[in-house]
Motif scaffolding. Sequence first.
Motif, PDB file in Angstrom:
ATOM      1  N   ARG A 170       0.824  -1.213   0.000  1.00 52.67           N
ATOM      2  CA  ARG A 170       0.000   0.000   0.000  1.00 52.67           C
ATOM      3  C   ARG A 170       0.862   1.269   0.000  1.00 52.67           C
ATOM      4  O   ARG A 170       1.796   1.395   0.789  1.00 52.67           O
ATOM      5  N   GLY A 171       0.554   2.148  -0.953  1.00 51.48           N
ATOM      6  CA  GLY A 171       1.224   3.450  -1.011  1.00 51.48           C
ATOM      7  C   GLY A 171       2.544   3.436  -1.769  1.00 51.48           C
ATOM      8  O   GLY A 171       3.167   4.477  -1.949  1.00 51.48           O
ATOM      9  N   SER A 172       2.987   2.253  -2.243  1.00 53.01           N
ATOM     10  CA  SER A 172       4.304   2.225  -2.885  1.00 53.01           C
ATOM     11  C   SER A 172       4.261   2.586  -4.373  1.00 53.01           C
ATOM     12  O   SER A 172       5.301   2.767  -4.996  1.00 53.01           O
ATOM     13  N   LYS A 173       3.054   2.668  -4.964  1.00 48.18           N
ATOM     14  CA  LYS A 173       2.981   3.037  -6.392  1.00 48.18           C
ATOM     15  C   LYS A 173       1.765   3.941  -6.632  1.00 48.18           C
ATOM     16  O   LYS A 173       0.799   3.910  -5.867  1.00 48.18           O
ATOM     17  N   ASP A 174       1.836   4.697  -7.718  1.00 50.77           N
ATOM     18  CA  ASP A 174       0.676   5.502  -8.111  1.00 50.77           C
ATOM     19  C   ASP A 174      -0.412   4.570  -8.621  1.00 50.77           C
ATOM     20  O   ASP A 174      -0.108   3.566  -9.270  1.00 50.77           O
ATOM     21  N   ILE A 175      -1.654   4.936  -8.343  1.00 49.11           N
ATOM     22  CA  ILE A 175      -2.766   4.096  -8.809  1.00 49.11           C
ATOM     23  C   ILE A 175      -3.154   4.529 -10.222  1.00 49.11           C
ATOM     24  O   ILE A 175      -3.484   5.694 -10.451  1.00 49.11           O
ATOM     25  N   ASN A 176      -3.129   3.598 -11.125  1.00 51.96           N
ATOM     26  CA  ASN A 176      -3.482   3.869 -12.523  1.00 51.96           C
ATOM     27  C   ASN A 176      -4.996   4.089 -12.647  1.00 51.96           C
ATOM     28  O   ASN A 176      -5.783   3.480 -11.917  1.00 51.96           O
ATOM     29  N   ILE A 177      -5.379   4.886 -13.616  1.00 49.15           N
ATOM     30  CA  ILE A 177      -6.783   5.209 -13.865  1.00 49.15           C
ATOM     31  C   ILE A 177      -7.612   3.947 -14.200  1.00 49.15           C
ATOM     32  O   ILE A 177      -8.826   3.886 -13.985  1.00 49.15           O
ATOM     33  N   SER A 178      -6.902   2.893 -14.707  1.00 54.86           N
ATOM     34  CA  SER A 178      -7.593   1.653 -15.083  1.00 54.86           C
ATOM     35  C   SER A 178      -8.399   1.072 -13.913  1.00 54.86           C
ATOM     36  O   SER A 178      -9.441   0.447 -14.115  1.00 54.86           O
ATOM     37  N   VAL A 179      -7.921   1.300 -12.704  1.00 53.31           N
ATOM     38  CA  VAL A 179      -8.585   0.704 -11.530  1.00 53.31           C
ATOM     39  C   VAL A 179      -9.943   1.372 -11.301  1.00 53.31           C
ATOM     40  O   VAL A 179     -10.966   0.688 -11.198  1.00 53.31           O
ATOM     41  N   THR A 180      -9.954   2.698 -11.241  1.00 53.82           N
ATOM     42  CA  THR A 180     -11.228   3.396 -11.025  1.00 53.82           C
ATOM     43  C   THR A 180     -12.191   3.159 -12.176  1.00 53.82           C
ATOM     44  O   THR A 180     -13.399   3.001 -11.976  1.00 53.82           O
ATOM     45  N   LYS A 181     -11.647   3.113 -13.385  1.00 52.41           N
ATOM     46  CA  LYS A 181     -12.501   2.869 -14.563  1.00 52.41           C
ATOM     47  C   LYS A 181     -13.187   1.514 -14.454  1.00 52.41           C
ATOM     48  O   LYS A 181     -14.381   1.378 -14.718  1.00 52.41           O
ATOM     49  N   GLN A 182     -12.418   0.495 -14.077  1.00 50.15           N
ATOM     50  CA  GLN A 182     -12.983  -0.854 -14.018  1.00 50.15           C
ATOM     51  C   GLN A 182     -13.976  -0.971 -12.854  1.00 50.15           C
ATOM     52  O   GLN A 182     -14.999  -1.657 -12.976  1.00 50.15           O
ATOM     53  N   LEU A 183     -13.687  -0.296 -11.756  1.00 49.36           N
ATOM     54  CA  LEU A 183     -14.618  -0.327 -10.616  1.00 49.36           C
ATOM     55  C   LEU A 183     -15.963   0.281 -11.045  1.00 49.36           C
ATOM     56  O   LEU A 183     -17.040  -0.227 -10.706  1.00 49.36           O
ATOM     57  N   LYS A 184     -15.890   1.348 -11.824  1.00 50.16           N
ATOM     58  CA  LYS A 184     -17.114   2.008 -12.308  1.00 50.16           C
ATOM     59  C   LYS A 184     -17.874   1.054 -13.239  1.00 50.16           C
ATOM     60  O   LYS A 184     -19.098   0.886 -13.115  1.00 50.16           O
ATOM     61  N   LYS A 185     -17.142   0.399 -14.128  1.00 45.44           N
ATOM     62  CA  LYS A 185     -17.756  -0.551 -15.062  1.00 45.44           C
ATOM     63  C   LYS A 185     -18.455  -1.674 -14.311  1.00 45.44           C
ATOM     64  O   LYS A 185     -19.540  -2.127 -14.672  1.00 45.44           O
ATOM     65  N   GLU A 186     -17.804  -2.124 -13.245  1.00 46.29           N
ATOM     66  CA  GLU A 186     -18.373  -3.239 -12.464  1.00 46.29           C
ATOM     67  C   GLU A 186     -19.684  -2.836 -11.797  1.00 46.29           C
ATOM     68  O   GLU A 186     -20.600  -3.638 -11.677  1.00 46.29           O
ATOM     69  N   LYS A 187     -19.757  -1.576 -11.375  1.00 46.82           N
ATOM     70  CA  LYS A 187     -21.015  -1.086 -10.785  1.00 46.82           C
ATOM     71  C   LYS A 187     -22.105  -1.090 -11.850  1.00 46.82           C
ATOM     72  O   LYS A 187     -23.245  -1.482 -11.596  1.00 46.82           O
ATOM     73  N   GLU A 188     -21.726  -0.663 -13.078  1.00 47.94           N
ATOM     74  CA  GLU A 188     -22.706  -0.646 -14.174  1.00 47.94           C
ATOM     75  C   GLU A 188     -23.186  -2.060 -14.495  1.00 47.94           C
ATOM     76  O   GLU A 188     -24.340  -2.286 -14.829  1.00 47.94           O
ATOM     77  N   LEU A 189     -22.270  -3.029 -14.389  1.00 45.85           N
ATOM     78  CA  LEU A 189     -22.625  -4.434 -14.665  1.00 45.85           C
ATOM     79  C   LEU A 189     -23.377  -5.064 -13.493  1.00 45.85           C
ATOM     80  O   LEU A 189     -23.879  -6.175 -13.601  1.00 45.85           O
ATOM     81  N   GLY A 190     -23.414  -4.372 -12.384  1.00 52.15           N
ATOM     82  CA  GLY A 190     -24.105  -4.893 -11.190  1.00 52.15           C
ATOM     83  C   GLY A 190     -23.330  -5.993 -10.478  1.00 52.15           C
ATOM     84  O   GLY A 190     -23.924  -6.839  -9.796  1.00 52.15           O
ATOM     85  N   LEU A 191     -21.999  -5.984 -10.621  1.00 53.95           N
ATOM     86  CA  LEU A 191     -21.202  -7.044  -9.984  1.00 53.95           C
ATOM     87  C   LEU A 191     -21.207  -6.944  -8.459  1.00 53.95           C
ATOM     88  O   LEU A 191     -20.682  -7.818  -7.782  1.00 53.95           O
ATOM     89  N   ASP A 192     -21.781  -5.855  -7.960  1.00 54.94           N
ATOM     90  CA  ASP A 192     -21.837  -5.680  -6.505  1.00 54.94           C
ATOM     91  C   ASP A 192     -23.247  -5.955  -5.953  1.00 54.94           C
ATOM     92  O   ASP A 192     -23.508  -5.724  -4.793  1.00 54.94           O
ATOM     93  N   LYS A 193     -24.141  -6.455  -6.829  1.00 54.42           N
ATOM     94  CA  LYS A 193     -25.540  -6.614  -6.397  1.00 54.42           C
ATOM     95  C   LYS A 193     -26.002  -8.063  -6.479  1.00 54.42           C
ATOM     96  O   LYS A 193     -25.740  -8.751  -7.471  1.00 54.42           O
ATOM     97  N   PHE A 194     -26.743  -8.500  -5.480  1.00 53.92           N
ATOM     98  CA  PHE A 194     -27.207  -9.886  -5.439  1.00 53.92           C
ATOM     99  C   PHE A 194     -28.164 -10.205  -6.598  1.00 53.92           C
ATOM    100  O   PHE A 194     -28.134 -11.305  -7.150  1.00 53.92           O
ATOM    101  N   GLN A 195     -28.998  -9.221  -6.989  1.00 54.18           N
ATOM    102  CA  GLN A 195     -29.979  -9.452  -8.070  1.00 54.18           C
ATOM    103  C   GLN A 195     -29.311  -9.909  -9.365  1.00 54.18           C
ATOM    104  O   GLN A 195     -29.875 -10.692 -10.133  1.00 54.18           O
ATOM    105  N   THR A 196     -28.097  -9.405  -9.618  1.00 55.75           N
ATOM    106  CA  THR A 196     -27.366  -9.782 -10.834  1.00 55.75           C
ATOM    107  C   THR A 196     -27.149 -11.296 -10.861  1.00 55.75           C
ATOM    108  O   THR A 196     -27.219 -11.928 -11.919  1.00 55.75           O
ATOM    109  N   PHE A 197     -26.911 -11.866  -9.685  1.00 52.60           N
ATOM    110  CA  PHE A 197     -26.630 -13.301  -9.606  1.00 52.60           C
ATOM    111  C   PHE A 197     -27.912 -14.123  -9.708  1.00 52.60           C
ATOM    112  O   PHE A 197     -27.887 -15.252 -10.186  1.00 52.60           O
ATOM    113  N   GLN A 198     -29.010 -13.513  -9.281  1.00 48.35           N
ATOM    114  CA  GLN A 198     -30.300 -14.210  -9.458  1.00 48.35           C
ATOM    115  C   GLN A 198     -30.633 -14.329 -10.940  1.00 48.35           C
ATOM    116  O   GLN A 198     -31.139 -15.340 -11.404  1.00 48.35           O
TER     117      GLN A 198
END
Length: 405
Positions: free
Chosen positions: A256-284
Amino acid sequence: MKCRVCSKNIESIMSFGSMPIANGFLSLDKFKNEYFFELNTAFCMNCKMFQLVDQPDPKMMFHDSYAFFSSTSRKMEEYFKNVAEHFMNNYLRNTENAFVIEIGCNDGIMLKHISNRGIKHLGIEPSSNVAEVAKQNGVNAITSFFNEETAAYILESNNHADIIFAANVMCHIPDIHSVARSVNLLLKENGIFVFEDPYLGDVLQKTSYDQIYDEHVYLFSVHSITNAFGLNNLEVFHVEPQLTHGGSMRYYLCRRGSKDINISVTKQLKKEKELGLDKFQTFQKFKLNCEQNKNDLIKLLNKLKEDGKRVVGYAATSKSTTILNYCGIDSSLIEYISDTTPIKYGKFTPGSHIPVKSYEEFKKDKPDYAVLFAWNHSNEIFEKECDFLKNGGNWIVFVPEVKIL
Ligand code: SAM
Ligand code: TMP
Ligand code: ZN
């Protein structure tokens, strides 16, 4: 039920029923004592980890006759050569002091390139038969599971590592915290931990439920990896989607803290929210898609049988074990499955007991249909199987949906 990662209560998504060891290709005399467990899946709303409720003992899956050899695919050979080049060009400039560790190096498909360049390396591989092939390929390897004990053993006679790499292995290891602690022990202050595995987003989008089997105790997302390794002071600083295995994600982690965080991480986290990877309904919804896919495949195979067509399988993959057992497909629907791995010839598929034949037998035969179980290698396979189509053969695929190509 408790989450394997954060210990919070979790809820089951769906069970695929009774399953054998996915890579447990067996001879006739072993049918009686075949091992089965329930392939039940769950999702943790707290840390967002998709997981198996139960997993067989690792020693039942990884041993001296492990049936998966990485180098059976020409495209994967190329892929891992490029991975090695990428590491050598970007992270291993100072080759003299460099040290690379690979967890689950299998037959040395990646590390042999590091070894060829004279860079210090070590593979950790519990399946002794594939580790032996790695050694024959000039790779230094120890036959062991990766854990803190192994990490301490490595440090007795080695320096700390610049890179710890793992492909299609991390999702096999149930104790993520032990992995993280071992990585913390082994990594140089500025070192990186890079791993890649089939991506949860692709599995859900493609209904590729065959990625769910005993070895894959987890299907990762950037959300779940950030949470799991965050508990252990490791940070995801970059992610890269890969085309391998039907859609994978490569995660780059550091202290933790030893490297700069690339924009790819925030972008993918946003995409995952759009895909509903954080929601139980998606799995239903996923559960419904799996049931639909199963019904379609059974219906198609029954119809072809009624029509008197001959159907075989192409590639006896570990993934096919989930399809065959969940759908209840046996040799009355699929005559045999051909594969290029000698250790599988003459054996039967786990649970469904369909004969596995050599690739040469498929080449000689002229079946009407072949179910493509290695759909993740379809480019490579379609390139070399023009004759099958010319001879009137047809492919059946089931990802993302069941159809005759
Ligand atoms: N890395 C190779 C690739 O991508 O083709 C091999 C992947 S194979 C699906 C998984 C490998 O991980 C097997 O060779 C297995 O023996 C190894 N493995 C399983 N559990 C492990 C563990 N706890 N530590 C190290 N390797 C492990
Ligand atoms: P995988 O889907 O887990 O990578 O496993 C691939 C399996 O498919 C392995 O048993 C080898 C087999 N195979 C073939 O039979 N023919 C092929 O052309 C390829 C690429 C793989
Ligand atoms: Zn959790």
